[in-house]
Design an enzyme around this catalytic site. Structure first.
Site, PDB file in Angstrom:
ATOM      1  N   ARG A 271      87.788 127.597  -8.761  1.00  0.00           N
ATOM      2  CA  ARG A 271      87.831 126.177  -9.114  1.00  0.00           C
ATOM      3  C   ARG A 271      88.730 126.015 -10.334  1.00  0.00           C
ATOM      4  NH1 ARG A 271      82.511 124.795 -11.350  1.00  0.00           N
ATOM      5  NH2 ARG A 271      83.584 124.768 -13.338  1.00  0.00           N
ATOM      6  N   HIS A 275      83.927 121.435 -13.447  1.00  0.00           N
ATOM      7  CA  HIS A 275      83.012 121.067 -12.353  1.00  0.00           C
ATOM      8  C   HIS A 275      83.234 119.607 -11.940  1.00  0.00           C
ATOM      9  CE1 HIS A 275      79.371 120.321 -10.092  1.00  0.00           C
ATOM     10  NE2 HIS A 275      78.901 119.512 -11.014  1.00  0.00           N
ATOM     11  N   TYR A 284      82.662 127.954 -21.013  1.00  0.00           N
ATOM     12  CA  TYR A 284      82.140 129.086 -20.235  1.00  0.00           C
ATOM     13  C   TYR A 284      83.205 129.961 -19.581  1.00  0.00           C
ATOM     14  CZ  TYR A 284      82.529 125.559 -16.470  1.00  0.00           C
ATOM     15  OH  TYR A 284      82.970 124.595 -15.614  1.00  0.00           O
TER      16      TYR A 284
END
Lengths: 383, 334
Positions: A271, A275, A284
């Site tokens: 990705r 998100h 992260y």
């Protein structure tokens, strides 16, 4: 004297013979993700298919960037981008026949659009004018599913029902790596294998469930390995290689259509965006990790093979971009119009026949709206 | 004209007959769940269906309630009318996400394009000495979910008539079967099963003037017993059997309470946040000026369903109903 007290008297006999129900060896996935682009197999790939995949990839990327821009303009409540995962989305859409069904998750807008859903309709859920809102039967696309993995048993049930009625329909269900931890994932795969339902599960392993990396999601050797425990084949494929994903899914769909039962396909992808627009991925993951995947971009991969084989030139690339730009312009223009909403629709689709309780509440809202109308008229204020 | 012997049938038999007749009438009707096939269900409601209609139409599923209901969603999306069994009330909880996130709202999210005609049969309630997780009354959870019908028969005839209606409904129906009444009997003419009852209509089971008992499912026989006991003391009670919690029949309830001026809601699920609170509020809103006393609730305690050796203290019985009736403090008319 009990049996236990008769020392030496009890001679255990071996239990009845045990046999594994299925030889697990043929079900095991490949050791490395299957690839076509950049390998010898690329030379054999169907030129027409590669061109089609390329056009859809370019459109898909543009759709992602346009939808992301619409969130910044407040036109979409949220958009979970699939940039970097377009190969999975496009292959999932193109591998299906018209009579087949697609079961997308909330990140799979692109797959729905590539299957033919109106790009504006595909954004209804994320725009917030209705939950989903389109007719699933028109394109055989289930509503985009927000709860994780709960659409997988639906795909199994639909495929099972189709087979019971003698229709050679296949259901393809999409789920992310995080979704494989949900109970519904397990139950769906188990039902599918027991019923030998004509369904294909595509896990888009994009590395993260919001912020939680795969290593904290599963201890399995790969997500494709999970298939063996259910008694179905697992396949591992490079999720950025559109030709490979299309081939692997195509084989799984053909296997299901021929009565061979379900397959679990894990596509290893990444990705590239956060998100959603509400997420800060810098918390992260490192830029270097993202950059490493940028070098394995699905569009660049396919473009390279196409140009190498002389199937695409600068003019072809330009044409694909212009086509994508036209789609984006149309999407932008239509999304910039305020949707016409009728508050009375709130009561229209709860039950086949509204309950008396709903009719009372409907009358209440109608009266409130009428009072507001009268107020605006007396104030002379614009509505 | 031949006369057909009228013989007794149990509620479990009536439910089984309703399933059989529905399957015979419509090939889209499929029965599925754990143990519903070869065994015929742990309460034998589905006995014989697999034999008569084949295992494709009466299917023993893997043991997984979310999977049972989740696959039923997909089957309904493809035009079937699944009737799923959740073997015991508390076993349905793993399926709640499917029920609440999908079953109840598929019609709504697709603007009416995709209704889900699924019937979810849930044997519910206590009084049979079941161990933990076998006696819950979960109706308040279902009632609180828009998009679901919630139906619960209390008589053999209603078990048949309402289940046929539930299966025929284009909306999902949670069909709560009072397992304590599975073996209750009524006369039955096998040639002429009872009428199919429309969902959403309450019925007055006993006419009276002094007060209305509003009840449903497993508490109906208890209320009827209370009527008899009250008569001995000169009290004349009316009993309304709701039969359907959603939709709720305000009209029948309101008409009754306006006439009697007093009401007690009786059910065995918990009091706080239970159906009785909603019913009492509705009655109060509609009947305030007719009421001679506050609307009372006689319901289960607000505890996890008790172990079988103590359940008799929890379940609302005749005495507790009579105590409530006494608290209504009516005038000398009675």
């Amino acid at each position: 004297m009990t049996v236990m007290e008769q020392r030496g008297a009890y001679r255990p006999t071996p239990p009845p013979a045990w046999q594994p129900r299925t030889d697990p060896a043929p079900l095991l996935p490949d050791e490395v993700p299957y690839r076509v682009l950049g390998t010898d197999a690329a030379a054999e790939a169907d030129p027409e298919l590669l061109r089609r995949l390329y056009g859809e990839l370019v459109r898909g990327r543009r759709y992602n960037t346009q939808a992301t821009a619409l969130t910044k303009q407040g036109r979409l409540a949220v958009y979970p981008s699939s940039t970097g995962q377009e190969a999975c989305q496009v292959a999932a859409a193109l591998v299906l026949e018209e009579r087949d069904w697609l079961f997308p998750s909330y990140r799979d807008t692109l797959a729905a659009v590539a299957r033919g859903l109106d790009p504006v309709q595909a954004l209804g859920l994320l725009r917030g004018d209705w939950h989903s809102g389109y007719d699933p039967r028109e394109r055989r696309i289930a509503p985009l599913c927000t709860p994780l993995a709960t659409q997988l048993p639906h795909a199994v049930g639909l495929a099972h029902a189709a087979r019971l009625q003698g229709d050679d329909v296949v259901a393809l269900a999409l789920v992310g790596d995080g979704g494989t931890s949900e109970g519904d994932f397990h139950e769906a795969l188990n039902f599918a294998a027991v019923w030998q339902a004509p369904v294909v599960f595509l896990v888009q392993n994009n590395g993260f469930a919001i912020s939680v990396p795969l290593a904290k999601q599963t201890a399995a050797p790969s997500l494709a390995h999970k298939a063996v425990g259910y008694g179905m084949p697992g396949r591992l494929v490079d999720g950025n290689d559109a030709a490979a994903v299309h081939q692997v899914l195509g084989e799984a769909v053909a296997h299901a259509r021929a009565g061979g039962g379900p397959t679990l396909v894990e596509a290893v992808t990444y990705r590239m965006e956060a998100h959603t627009n509400a997420d800060d991925d810098k918390r992260y993951r490192a830029d270097s990790e993202v950059e490493a995947w940028r070098a394995h971009d699905p569009i660049a991969l396919l473009e390279h093979t196409l140009t190498e084989r002389g199937l695409l030139d600068e003019a072809g690339i330009q044409a694909a971009r212009e086509d994508a730009e036209a789609m984006a312009a149309d999407l932008r223009e239509r999304m910039n119009q305020d949707p016409a909403l009728d508050p009375m629709d709130l009561f229209g689709h709860v039950y086949d026949q509204p309950t008396t309780q709903l009719l009372e509440q409907e009358a209440q809202l109608r009266a409130e709206l009428a009072a507001q109308e009268r107020h605006h008229e007396s104030e002379g204020a614009p509505r | 004209m031949t006369t057909v012997a009228v013989k007794p049938a149990t509620m479990a038999q009536a439910l089984g007959r309703a399933l059989r007749d529905a399957m015979a009438a419509d090939p889209a009707v499929h029965v599925m769940g754990e143990d519903v096939g070869t065994l015929g269900g742990v309460f034998r409601v589905t006995d014989g269906l697999a034999k008569e209609f084949g295992e494709d139409r009466c299917t023993d599923t893997p043991l997984a309630e979310a999977g049972i209901l989740g696959t039923a969603v997909g089957m309904a999306m493809y035009g079937l009318r699944p009737v799923v069994e959740m073997q015991f009330d508390a076993f349905a909880y793993p399926a709640f996400e499917q029920l609440i996130s999908h079953v109840s709202r598929m019609r709504n999210r697709t603007r009416g394009a995709m209704p889900l005609p699924i019937t979810i049969r849930v044997p519910y309630g206590g009084g049979i000495g079941g161990v933990e997780h076998h006696s819950d009354s979960s109706e308040a959870y279902y009632m609180a979910t828009p998009g679901l019908h919630v139906v619960t028969p209390a008589t053999v005839a209603d078990a048949y008539g309402l289940l046929r209606a539930a299966i025929a409904s284009d909306d999902p129906v949670v069909f709560l079967e009072p397992k304590r009444l599975y073996w209750s009997k009524d006369s039955w003419n096998p040639e002429e099963p009872p009428a199919v009852e429309p969902i959403g209509r309450a019925v007055v089971r006993r006419s009276g003037r002094s007060a209305t008992l509003i009840t449903y499912g497993p508490s109906l026989p208890v209320c009827l017993e209370a009527v008899e006991a009250a008569q001995a003391e000169g009290w004349n009670l009316e009993v309304v059997d709701l039969r359907s919690l959603v939709p709720f029949d305000d009209e029948t309830v309101t008409t009754s309470v306006r006439r009697t001026g007093r009401a007690v809601v009786v059910h065995e699920s918990g009091t706080f946040g239970g159906p009785g609170g909603e019913i009492a509020a509705r009655v109060t809103e509609r009947c305030f000026h007719y009421l001679e006393a506050p609307v009372l609730r006689v319901a289960g305690f607000d505890i996890p369903y008790p172990p079988p050796m103590l359940e008799r203290h929890h379940l609302p019985g005749v005495d507790r109903i009579l105590d409530a009736v006494a608290r209504l403090q009516w005038e000398a008319e009675n």
